[in-house]
Scaffold this motif. Structure first.
Motif, PDB file in Angstrom:
ATOM      1  N   PRO A  42       0.807  -1.226   0.000  1.00  0.00           N
ATOM      2  CA  PRO A  42       0.000   0.000   0.000  1.00  0.00           C
ATOM      3  C   PRO A  42       0.836   1.271   0.000  1.00  0.00           C
ATOM      4  O   PRO A  42       0.482   2.250  -0.673  1.00  0.00           O
ATOM      5  N   THR A  43       1.962   1.277   0.711  1.00  0.00           N
ATOM      6  CA  THR A  43       2.790   2.479   0.740  1.00  0.00           C
ATOM      7  C   THR A  43       3.339   2.813  -0.642  1.00  0.00           C
ATOM      8  O   THR A  43       3.525   3.991  -0.983  1.00  0.00           O
ATOM      9  N   VAL A  44       3.544   1.782  -1.461  1.00  0.00           N
ATOM     10  CA  VAL A  44       4.034   2.001  -2.825  1.00  0.00           C
ATOM     11  C   VAL A  44       2.921   2.548  -3.710  1.00  0.00           C
ATOM     12  O   VAL A  44       3.127   3.521  -4.449  1.00  0.00           O
ATOM     13  N   THR A  45       1.742   1.942  -3.653  1.00  0.00           N
ATOM     14  CA  THR A  45       0.650   2.419  -4.506  1.00  0.00           C
ATOM     15  C   THR A  45       0.260   3.847  -4.139  1.00  0.00           C
ATOM     16  O   THR A  45      -0.034   4.659  -5.018  1.00  0.00           O
ATOM     17  N   ALA A 228      14.821  -2.452  -4.947  1.00  0.00           N
ATOM     18  CA  ALA A 228      13.527  -2.844  -4.382  1.00  0.00           C
ATOM     19  C   ALA A 228      12.728  -3.705  -5.363  1.00  0.00           C
ATOM     20  O   ALA A 228      11.639  -4.163  -5.027  1.00  0.00           O
ATOM     21  N   SER A 229      13.254  -3.944  -6.525  1.00  0.00           N
ATOM     22  CA  SER A 229      12.449  -4.517  -7.607  1.00  0.00           C
ATOM     23  C   SER A 229      11.971  -5.927  -7.328  1.00  0.00           C
ATOM     24  O   SER A 229      10.836  -6.278  -7.675  1.00  0.00           O
ATOM     25  N   LYS A 230      12.798  -6.778  -6.706  1.00  0.00           N
ATOM     26  CA  LYS A 230      12.368  -8.148  -6.435  1.00  0.00           C
ATOM     27  C   LYS A 230      11.518  -8.209  -5.169  1.00  0.00           C
ATOM     28  O   LYS A 230      10.442  -8.801  -5.163  1.00  0.00           O
ATOM     29  N   ALA A 231      11.989  -7.625  -4.083  1.00  0.00           N
ATOM     30  CA  ALA A 231      11.271  -7.727  -2.808  1.00  0.00           C
ATOM     31  C   ALA A 231       9.918  -7.046  -2.855  1.00  0.00           C
ATOM     32  O   ALA A 231       8.977  -7.473  -2.185  1.00  0.00           O
ATOM     33  N   PHE A 232       9.785  -5.981  -3.662  1.00  0.00           N
ATOM     34  CA  PHE A 232       8.542  -5.217  -3.705  1.00  0.00           C
ATOM     35  C   PHE A 232       7.872  -5.243  -5.073  1.00  0.00           C
ATOM     36  O   PHE A 232       6.929  -4.497  -5.320  1.00  0.00           O
ATOM     37  N   ASN A 233       8.377  -6.080  -5.974  1.00  0.00           N
ATOM     38  CA  ASN A 233       7.724  -6.313  -7.269  1.00  0.00           C
ATOM     39  C   ASN A 233       7.651  -5.048  -8.123  1.00  0.00           C
ATOM     40  O   ASN A 233       6.592  -4.690  -8.655  1.00  0.00           O
ATOM     41  N   LEU A 234       8.792  -4.382  -8.291  1.00  0.00           N
ATOM     42  CA  LEU A 234       8.835  -3.088  -8.975  1.00  0.00           C
ATOM     43  C   LEU A 234       9.764  -3.104 -10.185  1.00  0.00           C
ATOM     44  O   LEU A 234      10.258  -2.051 -10.596  1.00  0.00           O
ATOM     45  N   GLY A 236       9.556  -3.131 -13.345  1.00  0.00           N
ATOM     46  CA  GLY A 236       9.297  -2.285 -14.499  1.00  0.00           C
ATOM     47  C   GLY A 236       9.559  -0.806 -14.285  1.00  0.00           C
ATOM     48  O   GLY A 236       9.509  -0.028 -15.244  1.00  0.00           O
ATOM     49  N   LEU A 237       9.874  -0.400 -13.051  1.00  0.00           N
ATOM     50  CA  LEU A 237      10.028   1.029 -12.765  1.00  0.00           C
ATOM     51  C   LEU A 237      11.472   1.506 -12.812  1.00  0.00           C
ATOM     52  O   LEU A 237      11.731   2.701 -12.732  1.00  0.00           O
ATOM     53  N   GLY A 267      10.354   4.836 -10.383  1.00  0.00           N
ATOM     54  CA  GLY A 267      11.121   3.822  -9.682  1.00  0.00           C
ATOM     55  C   GLY A 267      11.760   4.360  -8.424  1.00  0.00           C
ATOM     56  O   GLY A 267      11.782   3.699  -7.377  1.00  0.00           O
ATOM     57  N   VAL A 268      12.303   5.565  -8.507  1.00  0.00           N
ATOM     58  CA  VAL A 268      12.900   6.212  -7.324  1.00  0.00           C
ATOM     59  C   VAL A 268      11.837   6.446  -6.259  1.00  0.00           C
ATOM     60  O   VAL A 268      12.031   6.138  -5.070  1.00  0.00           O
TER      61      VAL A 268
END
Length: 379
Positions: A42-45, A228-234, A236-237, A267-268
């Protein structure tokens, strides 16, 4: 509030446009590329929606202080790793960071070593740096073969690319093994480029030691790469980090071309939000992955007992030896054609991957059970 990790139906997953779900027909259950099926933190969205609301889609700043400090805090809390924010550098992704580091470390035609089986882009993408590749095999327990490592170093390898935790086996390297690797490389002035992108996904029962916390030798000629791309599924950013902890390593990274303009501002923003406020979500994901890991072991034992499998200590990826099924060097083809389940092709990870598949279990328990059921039905 409980963390929602509800995974949608197969039809809904196929509405996604990412690589995992866009490359196969709608009846195929995909367990291939390292993307998780769970809802984002949620913090990412919230951070991404706020960026869109303020029409904030410009270029990423060259040295985003907020992201560097957020990662340092995350590393201390989650990994017991003391990071100096001033020794953190933004790059678009880990592979681009590795390519550019290899270009600086090795002259054209010089060699870079890594352990096999290996993440497929090590084979396909590292040569963009003009380097040749030296493969180091693994022992039966998953450790790097020390004799083969010495052979690669003595053959002139300028750097060792070390996936820690290892991909595709999911093994967490013990600190004693890491220290021995550091000493071997230091004796020959070989750099170690530690790909630690899966470290935040270390599962219960194992402890990851960051490369830059291993020893003075590791810090002196070592660079850690993470995201953060693997742990938080990001994925593509497009935002990753290079981390150093010595003057020599900092000087090495300073020789790289500026890469921040190739990184994504979203992504940042997303990575900073994840590192600052994503702990509760990540804890829930790790708990679910641990349950899925255990479920996979039970289901395989019951339905495909011929498949050799060592449960991973980290990541959401299982490395399955299907040799005893008699499906040849590419069992993934049979599972796709007969079972309508897509798995990672073992040979993409090098010759040691013959007869193997890589299975992504970052999905719902129901989908995971269906994956194994389809595999069993295919044989």
């Amino acid at each position: 509030m409980p963390i929602d990790l509800t995974v949608p139906s197969l039809a809904a997953l196929h509405e996604r446009r990412s690589e995992k779900w866009s490359l196969h027909p709608g009846d195929v259950l995909s367990a291939t590329i390292a993307e998780m099926d769970y809802p984002l933190a949620p913090t990412v969205t919230e951070a991404l929606r706020a960026a869109l609301d303020r029409h904030d889609l410009g270029y990423a700043p060259p040295a985003p202080r907020g992201l560097r400090e957020a990662f340092a805090g995350f590393a201390e809390r989650r990994l017991k790793w003391t990071v100096d924010p001033d020794q953190v550098v933004l790059v678009p992704d880990v592979m681009i960071g590795l390519i550019e580091l290899c270009r600086v470390i090795a002259a054209p035609g010089e060699a870079v070593a890594f352990a096999t089986p290996a993440y497929p882009p090590f084979f396909t993408t590292l040569p963009q740096a003009g380097v040749t590749l030296l493969e180091v095999g693994l022992n039966l327990d998953g450790a790097l073969n020390s004799d083969q490592l010495d052979d690669a170093l003595d053959a002139g390898a300028r750097a060792l690319v070390l996936a820690s935790p290892h991909n595709p086996t999911g093994r967490v390297l013990p600190v004693t093994e890491l220290a021995a690797i550091a000493e071997r490389c230091a004796e020959r002035d070989v750099w170690v480029l530690a790909d630690e992108i899966h470290a935040p996904l270390t599962l219960p029962g194992a402890t990851h030691t960051p490369w830059l916390e291993v020893s003075d030798a590791a810090r002196h000629r070592g660079v850690a790469l993470t995201s953060a791309s693997k742990a938080f599924n990001l994925a593509g950013l497009k935002a990753a980090l290079l981390v150093t902890a010595s003057p020599a390593a900092r000087e090495l990274v300073a020789r790289l071309p500026s890469l921040s303009d190739h990184s994504g501002l979203l992504g940042v923003i997303a990575a900073q939000a994840a590192f600052e406020g994503g702990d509760e979500w990540l804890d829930a994901v790790i708990e679910q992955l641990a349950r899925n890991r255990d479920r996979l072991a039970v289901d395989l034992a019951a339905q495909l007992p011929q498949v050799a499998h060592r449960p991973p200590q980290a990541t959401f990826l299982a490395w399955l030896d299907c040799t005893a099924l008699g499906l040849g060097e590419e069992p993934a083809r049979t599972f796709l054609e007969r079972g309508r389940v897509a798995l990672g092709r073992g040979l993409d990870y090098g010759r040691p991957g013959a007869g193997h598949v890589r299975l992504n279990f970052a999905t719902s328990p129901e989908h995971l059970s269906e994956i194994v059921s389809r595999m069993a039905g295919a044989v």
